[in-house]
Design a protein around this motif. Structure first.
Motif, PDB file in Angstrom:
ATOM      1  N   VAL A 195       0.955  -1.244   0.054  1.00 16.31           N
ATOM      2  CA  VAL A 195      -0.054  -0.007  -0.097  1.00 16.31           C
ATOM      3  C   VAL A 195       0.836   1.153  -0.020  1.00 16.31           C
ATOM      4  CG1 VAL A 195      -1.865   1.257   1.101  1.00 16.31           C
ATOM      5  CG2 VAL A 195      -1.781  -1.230   1.420  1.00 16.31           C
ATOM      6  N   LEU A 196       0.367   2.397  -0.562  1.00 12.63           N
ATOM      7  CA  LEU A 196       1.217   3.583  -0.808  1.00 12.63           C
ATOM      8  C   LEU A 196       0.240   4.592  -0.150  1.00 12.63           C
ATOM      9  CD1 LEU A 196       2.474   3.538  -4.399  1.00 12.63           C
ATOM     10  CD2 LEU A 196       3.621   2.853  -2.260  1.00 12.63           C
ATOM     11  N   LEU A 197       0.742   5.453   0.919  1.00 19.40           N
ATOM     12  CA  LEU A 197       0.107   6.604   1.347  1.00 19.40           C
ATOM     13  C   LEU A 197       0.444   7.724   0.767  1.00 19.40           C
ATOM     14  CD1 LEU A 197       0.397   5.587   5.091  1.00 19.40           C
ATOM     15  CD2 LEU A 197      -1.582   5.179   3.689  1.00 19.40           C
ATOM     16  N   VAL A 198      -0.358   8.257   0.042  1.00 19.83           N
ATOM     17  CA  VAL A 198      -0.376   9.103  -1.093  1.00 19.83           C
ATOM     18  C   VAL A 198      -0.756  10.553  -0.499  1.00 19.83           C
ATOM     19  CG1 VAL A 198      -0.584  10.039  -3.510  1.00 19.83           C
ATOM     20  CG2 VAL A 198      -0.347   7.759  -3.090  1.00 19.83           C
ATOM     21  N   PRO A 199       0.022  11.721  -0.301  1.00 18.12           N
ATOM     22  CA  PRO A 199      -0.499  12.528   0.196  1.00 18.12           C
ATOM     23  C   PRO A 199      -1.094  13.710  -1.051  1.00 18.12           C
ATOM     24  CG  PRO A 199       1.960  12.839   0.187  1.00 18.12           C
ATOM     25  CD  PRO A 199       1.577  11.378  -0.034  1.00 18.12           C
ATOM     26  N   THR A 200      -1.836  14.559  -0.788  1.00 20.61           N
ATOM     27  CA  THR A 200      -2.557  15.568  -1.683  1.00 20.61           C
ATOM     28  C   THR A 200      -2.895  16.632  -0.881  1.00 20.61           C
ATOM     29  OG1 THR A 200      -4.883  14.872  -1.558  1.00 20.61           O
ATOM     30  CG2 THR A 200      -3.796  13.579  -2.922  1.00 20.61           C
ATOM     31  N   ALA A 201      -3.198  17.641  -1.673  1.00 18.66           N
ATOM     32  CA  ALA A 201      -3.693  18.859  -0.979  1.00 18.66           C
ATOM     33  C   ALA A 201      -5.209  18.845  -0.123  1.00 18.66           C
ATOM     34  CB  ALA A 201      -4.022  20.180  -1.798  1.00 18.66           C
ATOM     35  N   ASP A 202      -5.834  17.842  -0.423  1.00 18.89           N
ATOM     36  CA  ASP A 202      -7.121  17.258   0.304  1.00 18.89           C
ATOM     37  C   ASP A 202      -6.766  16.407   1.480  1.00 18.89           C
ATOM     38  OD1 ASP A 202     -10.137  16.978   0.341  1.00 18.89           O
ATOM     39  OD2 ASP A 202      -9.503  15.038  -0.104  1.00 18.89           O
ATOM     40  N   GLY A 203      -5.700  15.850   1.669  1.00 15.86           N
ATOM     41  CA  GLY A 203      -5.587  14.898   2.559  1.00 15.86           C
ATOM     42  C   GLY A 203      -4.621  13.688   2.298  1.00 15.86           C
ATOM     43  N   LEU A 204      -4.574  12.665   2.875  1.00 17.92           N
ATOM     44  CA  LEU A 204      -3.650  11.427   2.824  1.00 17.92           C
ATOM     45  C   LEU A 204      -4.586  10.491   2.170  1.00 17.92           C
ATOM     46  CD1 LEU A 204      -0.761  10.509   3.234  1.00 17.92           C
ATOM     47  CD2 LEU A 204      -1.704   9.732   5.500  1.00 17.92           C
TER      48      LEU A 204
END
Length: 344
Positions: free
Chosen positions: A146-155
């Motif tokens: 699994v990859l935990l991908v950050p965005t401006a909206d959240g993780l």
């Protein structure tokens, strides 16, 4: 008052890890998933800071730091940093079920940020519930489920099978990096974007313990070598210049231990001084690990420059770590801001 001495539990943990790694790690090269399974599943070291209610060991980050010291001593090729530190730190306290799987070792994850990141979010966009973008040089991504991908909206948690992972040439082959391409990958929101900054701070604080382990191995190995290597009918360790170099290094490693232990304790106890402790740890321990590895190579003479001797693995790990989660220079600049040093 903060107690930086190792507890009996931590000493027993160290003994267990050291014994295992002595048997299982010789010349590190590629990721050893069998060793990782032993550490994560059989011994439960992946979930040390995770509460028992979430399937973890109910220990703390101090115990995790002890494991990292021993992994540094052997430059063990396992995805501990990505899964047991970065991903676990990001999910700790969220109550997300993925944390249970990481603690049990049944799944492996990592935080999809460049290994050199010191706080900036990668350019991944969320469009109609799908993630699109590219993240370069992600640590332990090749071994992650699994990859935990950050965005401006959240993780967001993204299945590794839904992204494209391309291995990149890494200076440290024992800790491979990958470029990640997301092209409309489905993701599940696990928390706010602020979790990323917390995870990177935790990683910077704990990486100092691994750097300490690297430095201690280099110092110990070099001292033993100069005692036995003879030149001009005497051991080279008897020469004053060599004694001075190793004495200076011993002082630096001893100081690094205190700095690394304080950073780990701040993380474990929720001390508000953690940002300062983490940046101080990287500003100090990073150069010490590099110095220790360089001295190890040089004082071993000709053999230290050969592939047959393990010194080069430690130099590569020290150098790679020196640019991970912020360089020493970046952390010194951050420290100046955190402690409000006056501008010249």
């Amino acid at each position: 008052m903060t107690d930086l001495l190792y507890t009996d539990v931590e000493d027993e943990l160290r003994s267990s890890v050291r014994s295992l790694l002595a048997d299982r790690v010789s010349q590190p090269d590629v990721v050893d998933l069998k060793l990782w399974r032993t550490l994560a599943v059989d011994l439960g070291f992946a979930g040390l800071p995770v509460p028992e209610s979430a399937g973890g060991a109910g220990a703390s980050w101090r115990e995790t730091a002890v494991v990292l010291e021993e992994l540094g001593r052997t430059v063990a090729p396992v995805p501990f940093l990505g899964s047991a530190v970065l991903a676990t730190a990001a999910l700790l306290g969220t109550g997300d079920p993925l944390l249970d799987a990481l603690a049990a070792g049944s799944r492996t994850a990592t935080l999809a940020v460049p290994v050199s990141a010191s706080g900036l979010l990668p350019s991944v966009a969320l469009v109609d519930g799908a993630l699109t973008g590219t993240v370069t040089s992600v640590v332990d991504a090749a071994a992650a489920d699994v990859l935990l991908v950050p965005t401006a909206d959240g993780l967001y948690a993204v299945e590794a099978a839904d992204v494209t992972r391309t291995p990149v040439v890494s200076f440290d082959l024992t800790r491979p990096l990958s470029d990640i391409v997301l092209d409309g990958a489905p993701g599940r929101r696990v928390g706010d974007a602020s979790l990323v900054a917390d995870a990177l701070t935790a990683a910077a604080a704990l990486l100092a313990s691994e750097q300490l382990g690297v430095a201690e191995w280099c110092l110990t190995t070099t001292v033993e070598y100069v005692k036995t290597r003879r030149q001009f009918a005497r051991s080279i360790g008897s020469y004053q210049a060599v004694k001075h170099r190793l004495a200076d290094l011993w002082v630096q490693v001893t100081q690094a231990r205190a700095v690394a232990r304080y950073a780990a304790d701040c993380l474990a106890t929720g001390n508000p001084d953690l940002p300062v402790a983490a940046s101080l740890a990287q500003a100090f321990c990073s150069p010490v690990a590099v110095k220790a590895a360089e001295e190890c190579v040089q004082l071993h003479g000709g053999i230290g420059f050969t592939w047959e001797h393990p010194a080069h693995w430690y130099l590569k790990r020290a150098r790679a770590n020196a640019s991970s989660f912020g360089t020493a220079t970046q952390h010194r600049a951050r420290l100046a801001t955190l402690v409000a040093l006056p501008t010249p």
